[in-house]
Write a protein that holds these residues in place. Sequence first.
Motif, PDB file in Angstrom:
ATOM      1  N   UNK A  90       0.818  -1.204   0.000  1.00  0.00           N
ATOM      2  CA  UNK A  90       0.000   0.000   0.000  1.00  0.00           C
ATOM      3  C   UNK A  90       0.854   1.257   0.000  1.00  0.00           C
ATOM      4  N   UNK A  91       0.443   2.268  -0.765  1.00  0.00           N
ATOM      5  CA  UNK A  91       1.139   3.554  -0.713  1.00  0.00           C
ATOM      6  C   UNK A  91       0.798   4.275   0.568  1.00  0.00           C
ATOM      7  N   UNK A  92       1.679   5.127   1.078  1.00  0.00           N
ATOM      8  CA  UNK A  92       1.368   5.872   2.293  1.00  0.00           C
ATOM      9  C   UNK A  92       0.218   6.828   2.058  1.00  0.00           C
ATOM     10  N   UNK A  93      -0.605   6.998   3.083  1.00  0.00           N
ATOM     11  CA  UNK A  93      -1.719   7.933   3.006  1.00  0.00           C
ATOM     12  C   UNK A  93      -1.402   9.148   3.856  1.00  0.00           C
ATOM     13  N   UNK A  94      -1.959  10.258   3.495  1.00  0.00           N
ATOM     14  CA  UNK A  94      -1.720  11.480   4.248  1.00  0.00           C
ATOM     15  C   UNK A  94      -2.996  12.273   4.314  1.00  0.00           C
TER      16      UNK A  94
ATOM     17  N   UNK B 199      -4.854  -1.313   5.845  1.00  0.00           N
ATOM     18  CA  UNK B 199      -5.036  -2.051   7.091  1.00  0.00           C
ATOM     19  C   UNK B 199      -5.448  -1.110   8.221  1.00  0.00           C
ATOM     20  N   UNK B 200      -4.883   0.096   8.243  1.00  0.00           N
ATOM     21  CA  UNK B 200      -5.253   1.070   9.271  1.00  0.00           C
ATOM     22  C   UNK B 200      -6.716   1.491   9.139  1.00  0.00           C
ATOM     23  N   UNK B 201      -7.190   1.639   7.898  1.00  0.00           N
ATOM     24  CA  UNK B 201      -8.595   2.003   7.678  1.00  0.00           C
ATOM     25  C   UNK B 201      -9.519   0.889   8.152  1.00  0.00           C
ATOM     26  N   UNK B 202      -9.142  -0.358   7.895  1.00  0.00           N
ATOM     27  CA  UNK B 202      -9.965  -1.476   8.358  1.00  0.00           C
ATOM     28  C   UNK B 202      -9.994  -1.552   9.888  1.00  0.00           C
ATOM     29  N   UNK B 203      -8.861  -1.260  10.513  1.00  0.00           N
ATOM     30  CA  UNK B 203      -8.828  -1.255  11.979  1.00  0.00           C
ATOM     31  C   UNK B 203      -9.740  -0.168  12.526  1.00  0.00           C
ATOM     32  N   UNK B 204      -9.725   0.999  11.895  1.00  0.00           N
ATOM     33  CA  UNK B 204     -10.620   2.085  12.315  1.00  0.00           C
ATOM     34  C   UNK B 204     -12.077   1.670  12.163  1.00  0.00           C
ATOM     35  N   UNK B 205     -12.407   1.024  11.050  1.00  0.00           N
ATOM     36  CA  UNK B 205     -13.790   0.601  10.807  1.00  0.00           C
ATOM     37  C   UNK B 205     -14.243  -0.427  11.838  1.00  0.00           C
TER      38      UNK B 205
ATOM     39  N   UNK C 255     -11.047  10.379   4.847  1.00  0.00           N
ATOM     40  CA  UNK C 255     -12.016  10.923   5.799  1.00  0.00           C
ATOM     41  C   UNK C 255     -13.427  10.909   5.212  1.00  0.00           C
ATOM     42  N   UNK C 256     -13.542  11.143   3.921  1.00  0.00           N
ATOM     43  CA  UNK C 256     -14.848  11.038   3.272  1.00  0.00           C
ATOM     44  C   UNK C 256     -15.378   9.619   3.387  1.00  0.00           C
ATOM     45  N   UNK C 257     -14.500   8.639   3.214  1.00  0.00           N
ATOM     46  CA  UNK C 257     -14.864   7.224   3.383  1.00  0.00           C
ATOM     47  C   UNK C 257     -15.307   6.942   4.813  1.00  0.00           C
ATOM     48  N   UNK C 258     -14.590   7.509   5.796  1.00  0.00           N
ATOM     49  CA  UNK C 258     -14.975   7.318   7.190  1.00  0.00           C
ATOM     50  C   UNK C 258     -16.377   7.858   7.452  1.00  0.00           C
TER      51      UNK C 258
END
Length: 257
Positions: free
Chosen positions: A138-142, A167-173, A208-211
């Motif tokens: 995965x590319x880094x997100x900012x 993976x970080x987004x899935x953990x947040x979800x 953040x829009x996805x969140x």
Amino acid sequence: MTWFRIDDGFHGHPKVVELSLEAVGLWALSGSWCAQYLTDGFISARTVRRFGGSSEATSELVSSGLWIETDDGWQFKDWSDYQPMKEEVEAERSAARERMKRVRAAKKGVTSPDVRPNDQGTIGGGSLEVRVAPPDQLPPTSSPSSPKKGGAAKRGTRIPEPFIVTAEMRAWAAEHTALVDVDRSTMKFVNYWRAKTGQAATKLDWPRTWQNWLLSDQEKAEARPKRMTPTERAQQTAAAGRRVGGMQITTLALEET
């Protein structure tokens, strides 16, 4: 999947308000057919007959300026101004196939995958494999930051292609939206923003829009009435039976007295 785009002001357009519902329905079905088969807005007379379109409906569409009559069918007026053209769609599909090959190759640990023309890929969020890559690929997100003084303001962009769930987004979800099917919600999210046009389709921070999208789905899930499990229903029935039984015993005791 190719989308046939209809503007939200279509219902009130001067070319539309005087049309019959039959003509409007024929226009919409024909547009969907043209988008699927990449005809660049041409609809054959045979296809119109298959849809059940009458000569009156086609005449309405020609008279209104939405269609142009040809020798063997009709052509959508200004198709290229509002709808994707065949060349554009095929280029996007080709790019999607290349991305799919790279993702599959990365999963297998291959750095130079064999490129075969019959490999299948998708666009518009139809395949989660294009959008969900392993964490080590995965590319880094900012997150967007405020522009520095004297610098140009950061401009929004359209949703990335592919849109990657890290993976970080899935953990947040998992922590904040436990009632949401992340993959299904993400697919709807991608499809919605792929089809969106205009300035509203650009965002500064897509993660953040996805969140926010998932949080909205979580709120809807929480608002739905909770369904009882079979065990809970059995316990409720048994409790009701005990209350009724108690009333019967009391009645019998009073009669004997």
